[in-house]
Design a protein around this motif. Structure first.
Motif, mmCIF file in Angstrom:
data_model
loop_
_atom_site.group_PDB
_atom_site.id
_atom_site.type_symbol
_atom_site.label_atom_id
_atom_site.label_comp_id
_atom_site.label_asym_id
_atom_site.label_seq_id
_atom_site.Cartn_x
_atom_site.Cartn_y
_atom_site.Cartn_z
ATOM 1 N N MET A 39 0.843 -1.169 0.000
ATOM 2 C CA MET A 39 0.000 0.000 0.000
ATOM 3 C C MET A 39 0.892 1.237 0.000
ATOM 4 O O MET A 39 1.840 1.327 0.760
ATOM 5 C CB MET A 39 -0.905 0.015 1.239
ATOM 6 C CG MET A 39 -1.719 1.289 1.348
ATOM 7 S SD MET A 39 -2.685 1.460 2.858
ATOM 8 C CE MET A 39 -3.931 0.243 2.584
ATOM 9 N N SER A 70 -9.274 3.351 -2.948
ATOM 10 C CA SER A 70 -9.043 1.962 -3.316
ATOM 11 C C SER A 70 -10.091 1.527 -4.331
ATOM 12 O O SER A 70 -11.180 2.090 -4.382
ATOM 13 C CB SER A 70 -9.128 1.078 -2.072
ATOM 14 O OG SER A 70 -8.961 -0.274 -2.415
ATOM 15 N N LYS A 117 -11.226 -1.590 -4.190
ATOM 16 C CA LYS A 117 -12.019 -2.591 -3.472
ATOM 17 C C LYS A 117 -11.596 -2.627 -2.002
ATOM 18 O O LYS A 117 -10.544 -2.122 -1.630
ATOM 19 C CB LYS A 117 -11.854 -3.971 -4.092
ATOM 20 C CG LYS A 117 -10.445 -4.526 -3.978
ATOM 21 C CD LYS A 117 -10.334 -5.889 -4.600
ATOM 22 C CE LYS A 117 -8.892 -6.377 -4.439
ATOM 23 N NZ LYS A 117 -8.733 -7.734 -4.912
ATOM 24 N N MET A 118 -12.445 -3.229 -1.191
ATOM 25 C CA MET A 118 -12.157 -3.389 0.227
ATOM 26 C C MET A 118 -11.204 -4.569 0.391
ATOM 27 O O MET A 118 -11.416 -5.635 -0.184
ATOM 28 C CB MET A 118 -13.444 -3.641 0.998
ATOM 29 C CG MET A 118 -13.203 -3.862 2.468
ATOM 30 S SD MET A 118 -12.365 -2.472 3.184
ATOM 31 C CE MET A 118 -13.288 -2.259 4.646
ATOM 32 N N THR A 119 -10.169 -4.367 1.168
ATOM 33 C CA THR A 119 -9.213 -5.438 1.446
ATOM 34 C C THR A 119 -9.112 -5.610 2.954
ATOM 35 O O THR A 119 -9.539 -4.742 3.724
ATOM 36 C CB THR A 119 -7.822 -5.097 0.883
ATOM 37 O OG1 THR A 119 -7.320 -3.932 1.572
ATOM 38 C CG2 THR A 119 -7.873 -4.831 -0.619
ATOM 39 N N THR A 120 -8.523 -6.694 3.389
ATOM 40 C CA THR A 120 -8.339 -6.897 4.830
ATOM 41 C C THR A 120 -7.399 -5.829 5.393
ATOM 42 O O THR A 120 -7.560 -5.398 6.531
ATOM 43 C CB THR A 120 -7.783 -8.303 5.139
ATOM 44 O OG1 THR A 120 -6.654 -8.550 4.318
ATOM 45 C CG2 THR A 120 -8.822 -9.359 4.919
ATOM 46 N N GLU A 121 -6.448 -5.396 4.593
ATOM 47 C CA GLU A 121 -5.526 -4.342 5.028
ATOM 48 C C GLU A 121 -6.287 -3.039 5.300
ATOM 49 O O GLU A 121 -6.071 -2.379 6.323
ATOM 50 C CB GLU A 121 -4.455 -4.133 3.957
ATOM 51 C CG GLU A 121 -3.348 -3.194 4.363
ATOM 52 C CD GLU A 121 -2.286 -3.086 3.265
ATOM 53 O OE1 GLU A 121 -2.636 -3.139 2.067
ATOM 54 O OE2 GLU A 121 -1.113 -2.928 3.620
ATOM 55 N N GLN A 171 -9.531 -2.785 5.954
ATOM 56 C CA GLN A 171 -10.409 -3.034 7.097
ATOM 57 C C GLN A 171 -9.633 -2.888 8.402
ATOM 58 O O GLN A 171 -10.117 -2.298 9.356
ATOM 59 C CB GLN A 171 -11.034 -4.437 7.001
ATOM 60 C CG GLN A 171 -12.021 -4.728 8.109
ATOM 61 C CD GLN A 171 -13.247 -3.847 8.054
ATOM 62 O OE1 GLN A 171 -13.759 -3.545 6.990
ATOM 63 N NE2 GLN A 171 -13.736 -3.425 9.201
ATOM 64 N N ASP A 186 -20.731 -1.034 -2.252
ATOM 65 C CA ASP A 186 -19.299 -0.764 -2.366
ATOM 66 C C ASP A 186 -18.879 0.511 -1.647
ATOM 67 O O ASP A 186 -17.765 0.981 -1.827
ATOM 68 C CB ASP A 186 -18.898 -0.673 -3.842
ATOM 69 C CG ASP A 186 -19.005 -2.018 -4.535
ATOM 70 O OD1 ASP A 186 -18.890 -3.048 -3.842
ATOM 71 O OD2 ASP A 186 -19.201 -2.042 -5.754
#
Length: 144
Positions: free
Chosen positions: A1, A20, A22-26, A28, A47
């Motif tokens: 990132m 971004s 999309k949503m990523t675990t990073e 979140q 989204d």
């Protein structure tokens, strides 16, 4: 990132913007890091990510392994577990069943139901039964 910091004397309070595709675990994890008790709650709507004040939340309920956050007119999804939200939201909220947490300030009325059960109706029209396990604490809160 990739991270970028901009320092400006024109800014009174620090804020963060995340771009971004999309949503990523990073992402979140970053959102959760900034989220502390008494502050805002981040939820998703398709989204988009929506920032809520706890006072906007009427009820939180686990349904189909997802935490649904009910506000006055909309329902959102949270990536957190119910017990985590219970800790974050604090004393203004009460668990009424294994799967439901309500905002005590959003209660419209409480009705007696079959076999001593009670039904809580919120100001936005959402309803849920108070399970026997949580009923004594709820009655104590109501003073009955």
């Amino acid at each position: 990132m990739r991270v970028e910091l901009q320092i400006s004397e024109d800014i009174d309070e620090p804020y963060a913007v995340i771009h971004s595709n999309k949503m990523t675990t990073e992402i979140q994890q970053i959102l959760e890091m900034f989220q502390t008790p008494g502050n805002v709650i981040t939820v998703s709507d398709n989204d988009q990510f929506i920032v809520l004040d706890p006072s906007e939340i009427y009820m939180l309920r686990m349904e189909d392994e997802r935490l649904n956050v009910y506000c006055e007119q909309k329902k959102y999804i949270s990536g957190k577990r119910l017990y985590e939200m219970e800790k974050i939201l604090g004393s203004g909220f009460m668990r009424i069943s294994k799967s439901t947490l309500i905002n005590l300030k959003q209660i419209s009325r409480v009705e007696s139901s079959f076999h001593g059960a009670m039904l809580v109706i919120l100001k936005n029209g959402n309803k849920d039964y108070i399970s026997r396990k949580y009923l004594p604490d709820f009655k104590k809160y109501l003073g009955i």
